[in-house]
Design a protein around this motif. Structure first.
Motif, PDB file in Angstrom:
ATOM      1  N   PHE A  57      75.664 -13.101 -44.268  1.00  0.00           N
ATOM      2  CA  PHE A  57      74.620 -13.567 -45.194  1.00  0.00           C
ATOM      3  C   PHE A  57      73.740 -14.611 -44.525  1.00  0.00           C
ATOM      4  CE2 PHE A  57      73.192 -16.613 -48.445  1.00  0.00           C
ATOM      5  CZ  PHE A  57      72.501 -15.765 -49.302  1.00  0.00           C
ATOM      6  N   ARG A  58      74.370 -15.601 -43.899  1.00  0.00           N
ATOM      7  CA  ARG A  58      73.608 -16.697 -43.283  1.00  0.00           C
ATOM      8  C   ARG A  58      72.714 -16.206 -42.146  1.00  0.00           C
ATOM      9  NH1 ARG A  58      78.259 -21.402 -42.688  1.00  0.00           N
ATOM     10  NH2 ARG A  58      78.033 -22.295 -44.771  1.00  0.00           N
ATOM     11  N   HIS A  59      73.245 -15.298 -41.349  1.00  0.00           N
ATOM     12  CA  HIS A  59      72.502 -14.898 -40.147  1.00  0.00           C
ATOM     13  C   HIS A  59      71.349 -13.947 -40.458  1.00  0.00           C
ATOM     14  CE1 HIS A  59      72.133 -14.493 -35.742  1.00  0.00           C
ATOM     15  NE2 HIS A  59      71.719 -13.271 -36.016  1.00  0.00           N
ATOM     16  N   TYR A  60      71.574 -13.003 -41.368  1.00  0.00           N
ATOM     17  CA  TYR A  60      70.579 -11.940 -41.562  1.00  0.00           C
ATOM     18  C   TYR A  60      69.645 -12.152 -42.749  1.00  0.00           C
ATOM     19  CZ  TYR A  60      73.364  -9.562 -38.056  1.00  0.00           C
ATOM     20  OH  TYR A  60      74.011  -9.249 -36.897  1.00  0.00           O
ATOM     21  N   LEU A  61      69.910 -13.167 -43.562  1.00  0.00           N
ATOM     22  CA  LEU A  61      69.110 -13.382 -44.772  1.00  0.00           C
ATOM     23  C   LEU A  61      67.619 -13.571 -44.466  1.00  0.00           C
ATOM     24  CD1 LEU A  61      69.166 -13.963 -47.892  1.00  0.00           C
ATOM     25  CD2 LEU A  61      69.171 -16.391 -47.242  1.00  0.00           C
ATOM     26  N   ASN A  62      66.791 -12.732 -45.072  1.00  0.00           N
ATOM     27  CA  ASN A  62      65.324 -12.892 -45.050  1.00  0.00           C
ATOM     28  C   ASN A  62      64.702 -12.990 -43.657  1.00  0.00           C
ATOM     29  OD1 ASN A  62      65.105 -12.763 -47.833  1.00  0.00           O
ATOM     30  ND2 ASN A  62      65.267 -14.986 -48.113  1.00  0.00           N
ATOM     31  N   LEU A  63      65.312 -12.348 -42.671  1.00  0.00           N
ATOM     32  CA  LEU A  63      64.694 -12.336 -41.334  1.00  0.00           C
ATOM     33  C   LEU A  63      63.303 -11.694 -41.392  1.00  0.00           C
ATOM     34  CD1 LEU A  63      67.657 -11.253 -39.000  1.00  0.00           C
ATOM     35  CD2 LEU A  63      66.833 -13.567 -39.450  1.00  0.00           C
TER      36      LEU A  63
ATOM     37  N   ALA B  26      78.308 -18.987 -34.789  1.00  0.00           N
ATOM     38  CA  ALA B  26      78.983 -18.182 -35.815  1.00  0.00           C
ATOM     39  C   ALA B  26      79.536 -16.864 -35.275  1.00  0.00           C
ATOM     40  CB  ALA B  26      78.026 -17.910 -36.972  1.00  0.00           C
ATOM     41  N   PHE B  27      79.027 -16.418 -34.113  1.00  0.00           N
ATOM     42  CA  PHE B  27      79.506 -15.148 -33.530  1.00  0.00           C
ATOM     43  C   PHE B  27      80.562 -15.362 -32.442  1.00  0.00           C
ATOM     44  CE2 PHE B  27      75.294 -12.593 -34.387  1.00  0.00           C
ATOM     45  CZ  PHE B  27      75.518 -12.716 -35.754  1.00  0.00           C
TER      46      PHE B  27
ATOM     47  N   TYR C 116      72.822 -33.934 -37.958  1.00  0.00           N
ATOM     48  CA  TYR C 116      72.244 -33.440 -39.216  1.00  0.00           C
ATOM     49  C   TYR C 116      72.930 -34.219 -40.340  1.00  0.00           C
ATOM     50  CZ  TYR C 116      69.557 -29.719 -41.599  1.00  0.00           C
ATOM     51  OH  TYR C 116      68.609 -29.013 -42.317  1.00  0.00           O
ATOM     52  N   PRO C 117      72.221 -35.107 -41.025  1.00  0.00           N
ATOM     53  CA  PRO C 117      72.876 -35.975 -42.015  1.00  0.00           C
ATOM     54  C   PRO C 117      73.163 -35.268 -43.343  1.00  0.00           C
ATOM     55  CG  PRO C 117      70.566 -36.580 -41.773  1.00  0.00           C
ATOM     56  CD  PRO C 117      70.810 -35.438 -40.833  1.00  0.00           C
ATOM     57  N   VAL C 118      73.913 -34.169 -43.259  1.00  0.00           N
ATOM     58  CA  VAL C 118      74.272 -33.394 -44.454  1.00  0.00           C
ATOM     59  C   VAL C 118      75.763 -33.065 -44.416  1.00  0.00           C
ATOM     60  CG1 VAL C 118      72.010 -32.301 -44.746  1.00  0.00           C
ATOM     61  CG2 VAL C 118      73.740 -31.179 -43.321  1.00  0.00           C
ATOM     62  N   LYS C 119      76.268 -32.660 -45.557  1.00  0.00           N
ATOM     63  CA  LYS C 119      77.641 -32.153 -45.635  1.00  0.00           C
ATOM     64  C   LYS C 119      77.573 -30.632 -45.505  1.00  0.00           C
ATOM     65  CE  LYS C 119      81.689 -32.503 -48.683  1.00  0.00           C
ATOM     66  NZ  LYS C 119      82.628 -32.740 -47.595  1.00  0.00           N
ATOM     67  N   HIS C 120      78.243 -30.080 -44.509  1.00  0.00           N
ATOM     68  CA  HIS C 120      78.179 -28.642 -44.230  1.00  0.00           C
ATOM     69  C   HIS C 120      79.523 -28.240 -43.640  1.00  0.00           C
ATOM     70  CE1 HIS C 120      76.965 -24.906 -42.119  1.00  0.00           C
ATOM     71  NE2 HIS C 120      75.926 -24.877 -42.918  1.00  0.00           N
ATOM     72  N   ASP C 121      79.923 -26.987 -43.833  1.00  0.00           N
ATOM     73  CA  ASP C 121      81.251 -26.600 -43.345  1.00  0.00           C
ATOM     74  C   ASP C 121      81.330 -26.510 -41.821  1.00  0.00           C
ATOM     75  OD1 ASP C 121      79.592 -24.372 -43.383  1.00  0.00           O
ATOM     76  OD2 ASP C 121      81.183 -22.958 -43.874  1.00  0.00           O
ATOM     77  N   LEU C 122      80.214 -26.369 -41.136  1.00  0.00           N
ATOM     78  CA  LEU C 122      80.240 -26.207 -39.682  1.00  0.00           C
ATOM     79  C   LEU C 122      79.770 -27.431 -38.906  1.00  0.00           C
ATOM     80  CD1 LEU C 122      78.807 -22.567 -39.416  1.00  0.00           C
ATOM     81  CD2 LEU C 122      81.197 -23.283 -39.420  1.00  0.00           C
ATOM     82  N   TYR C 123      79.042 -28.318 -39.533  1.00  0.00           N
ATOM     83  CA  TYR C 123      78.512 -29.500 -38.832  1.00  0.00           C
ATOM     84  C   TYR C 123      78.104 -30.527 -39.865  1.00  0.00           C
ATOM     85  CZ  TYR C 123      74.211 -26.980 -40.023  1.00  0.00           C
ATOM     86  OH  TYR C 123      73.231 -26.285 -40.689  1.00  0.00           O
ATOM     87  N   GLY C 124      77.543 -31.635 -39.393  1.00  0.00           N
ATOM     88  CA  GLY C 124      76.961 -32.596 -40.329  1.00  0.00           C
ATOM     89  C   GLY C 124      77.648 -33.948 -40.330  1.00  0.00           C
ATOM     90  N   MET C 125      76.850 -34.976 -40.605  1.00  0.00           N
ATOM     91  CA  MET C 125      77.323 -36.350 -40.715  1.00  0.00           C
ATOM     92  C   MET C 125      76.548 -36.981 -41.863  1.00  0.00           C
ATOM     93  SD  MET C 125      77.249 -39.235 -37.717  1.00  0.00           S
ATOM     94  CE  MET C 125      77.699 -40.938 -38.053  1.00  0.00           C
ATOM     95  N   PRO C 126      77.012 -36.732 -43.108  1.00  0.00           N
ATOM     96  CA  PRO C 126      76.224 -37.127 -44.280  1.00  0.00           C
ATOM     97  C   PRO C 126      75.903 -38.615 -44.345  1.00  0.00           C
ATOM     98  CG  PRO C 126      78.380 -36.223 -44.931  1.00  0.00           C
ATOM     99  CD  PRO C 126      78.238 -36.009 -43.465  1.00  0.00           C
TER     100      PRO C 126
ATOM    101  N   SER D  88      82.331 -12.055 -41.262  1.00  0.00           N
ATOM    102  CA  SER D  88      82.659 -12.427 -42.641  1.00  0.00           C
ATOM    103  C   SER D  88      81.391 -12.299 -43.481  1.00  0.00           C
ATOM    104  CB  SER D  88      83.166 -13.873 -42.696  1.00  0.00           C
ATOM    105  OG  SER D  88      82.103 -14.764 -42.429  1.00  0.00           O
ATOM    106  N   PHE D  89      81.568 -12.202 -44.788  1.00  0.00           N
ATOM    107  CA  PHE D  89      80.398 -12.093 -45.672  1.00  0.00           C
ATOM    108  C   PHE D  89      79.482 -13.303 -45.494  1.00  0.00           C
ATOM    109  CE2 PHE D  89      78.232 -13.358 -49.562  1.00  0.00           C
ATOM    110  CZ  PHE D  89      77.421 -12.244 -49.759  1.00  0.00           C
ATOM    111  N   LYS D  90      80.072 -14.485 -45.417  1.00  0.00           N
ATOM    112  CA  LYS D  90      79.280 -15.717 -45.315  1.00  0.00           C
ATOM    113  C   LYS D  90      78.451 -15.735 -44.029  1.00  0.00           C
ATOM    114  CE  LYS D  90      81.397 -19.808 -44.988  1.00  0.00           C
ATOM    115  NZ  LYS D  90      82.079 -21.031 -45.453  1.00  0.00           N
ATOM    116  N   THR D  91      79.078 -15.372 -42.922  1.00  0.00           N
ATOM    117  CA  THR D  91      78.359 -15.353 -41.639  1.00  0.00           C
ATOM    118  C   THR D  91      77.235 -14.324 -41.662  1.00  0.00           C
ATOM    119  OG1 THR D  91      80.288 -16.118 -40.417  1.00  0.00           O
ATOM    120  CG2 THR D  91      78.617 -14.925 -39.153  1.00  0.00           C
TER     121      THR D  91
END
Length: 288
Positions: free
Chosen positions: A249-255, A22-23, A153-163, A244-247
């Motif tokens: 949020f994802r990186h620093y949330l609840n460290l 993400a960086f 990772y068998p999920v739908k995600h904006d950066l990776y995944g194979m649901p 970005s706000f999303k990045t």
């Protein structure tokens, strides 16, 4: 009747805070050596935590980190953990040709085996970057003699995944000697919900993660995989700007909550290395 306790696989992706995908747009690889490094002290703290809980884990380690901190690699091995490959410098497989990927595998494995003194059987792609469009990577892993991969990772995600991928360990049709061990998900209302660790573990209340692993172990009778990164237990890490706000949020949330949650997780469930959980019993089934 008391059922036998299901043992799950505990894993750590050993990379520093500035190496996350993400960086990439904000921090160039050429800057890495000039930045404050925190991966060694954070991984030492994780090793202390595992020792306290008497847990053995698999450390998917960048060759770049191993080269700079050989004593850390030796401690991982000396304390009975499994050393596995995370590639050389966190280049996503989606950014590599098959030839570049093979070279990356060879270089990083050589570094890890030379320092750690144990064979490297497992691989995890940077940012779970093996999916429907580059399944050729599994053939390369098999060809290079890896016994397992934990890269899908068998999920739908904006950066990776194979649901559409299987949720549990399976042998891919194009690489039947390789065991692919997908990251843990829970099936809810025809959708795979990610619950294998990382940012999702920091996002959800701990009770949800506890419920998810209990359900997986007891109702589906399957082992889970948990993953996290050394930077996730480090709220004091240098803050990046212009994200970005999303990045952000994802990186620093609840460290600041991560270590307490890890303590609970390590206490509430049984854990071991990928090798011990998945290879010793030679899972050969095609679950979906």
């Amino acid at each position: 009747m008391n059922l036998p306790v299901r043992v799950n696989a505990m894993t750590v992706d050993v990379e520093d805070y500035f190496q996350v995908s993400a960086f990439e747009a904000n921090i160039q690889r050429s800057q890495w050596d000039g930045l404050p490094h925190r991966v060694e002290q954070n991984t030492q703290r994780i090793l202390d935590l595992f020792a306290q809980h008497q847990v053995k884990a698999t450390f998917f380690t960048l060759g770049w980190v191993a080269e700079r901190y050989p004593q850390l690699i030796r401690r991982i091995v000396d304390e009975g953990h499994e050393l596995a490959s995370h590639g050389y410098q966190h280049t996503r497989v989606t950014e590599q040709t098959p030839e570049q990927f093979r070279e990356d595998l060879r270089i990083s494995r050589q570094i890890l085996e030379d320092i750690g003194g144990q064979p490297i059987l497992g691989y995890r792609a940077a940012s779970y970057s093996i999916g429907a469009k580059n399944l050729w990577a599994l053939e390369v892993l098999e060809d290079e003699g890896f016994q397992y991969s934990s890269s899908i990772y068998p999920v739908k995600h904006d950066l990776y995944g194979m649901p559409g991928a299987p949720r549990f360990a399976y042998r891919p049709d194009n690489a039947p000697k390789l065991l692919e061990i997908p990251i843990t998900t829970l099936r809810i209302l025809d959708r795979n919900i990610p619950c294998g660790g990382g940012g999702f573990f920091r996002l959800y209340p701990y009770q949800f993660s506890k419920w998810a692993y209990s359900r997986l172990n007891r109702h589906e009778n399957q082992p889970g995989i948990f993953y996290f990164h050394p930077w996730e237990i480090d709220p004091e890490q240098p803050r990046q700007h212009d994200l970005s706000f999303k990045t952000r949020f994802r990186h620093y949330l609840n460290l600041d909550r991560m270590q307490n949650r890890l303590n609970s997780l390590l206490s509430d469930f049984a854990w071991d290395t990928m090798q011990n959980v998945f290879l010793t019993k030679q899972t050969d089934n095609h679950h979906s």
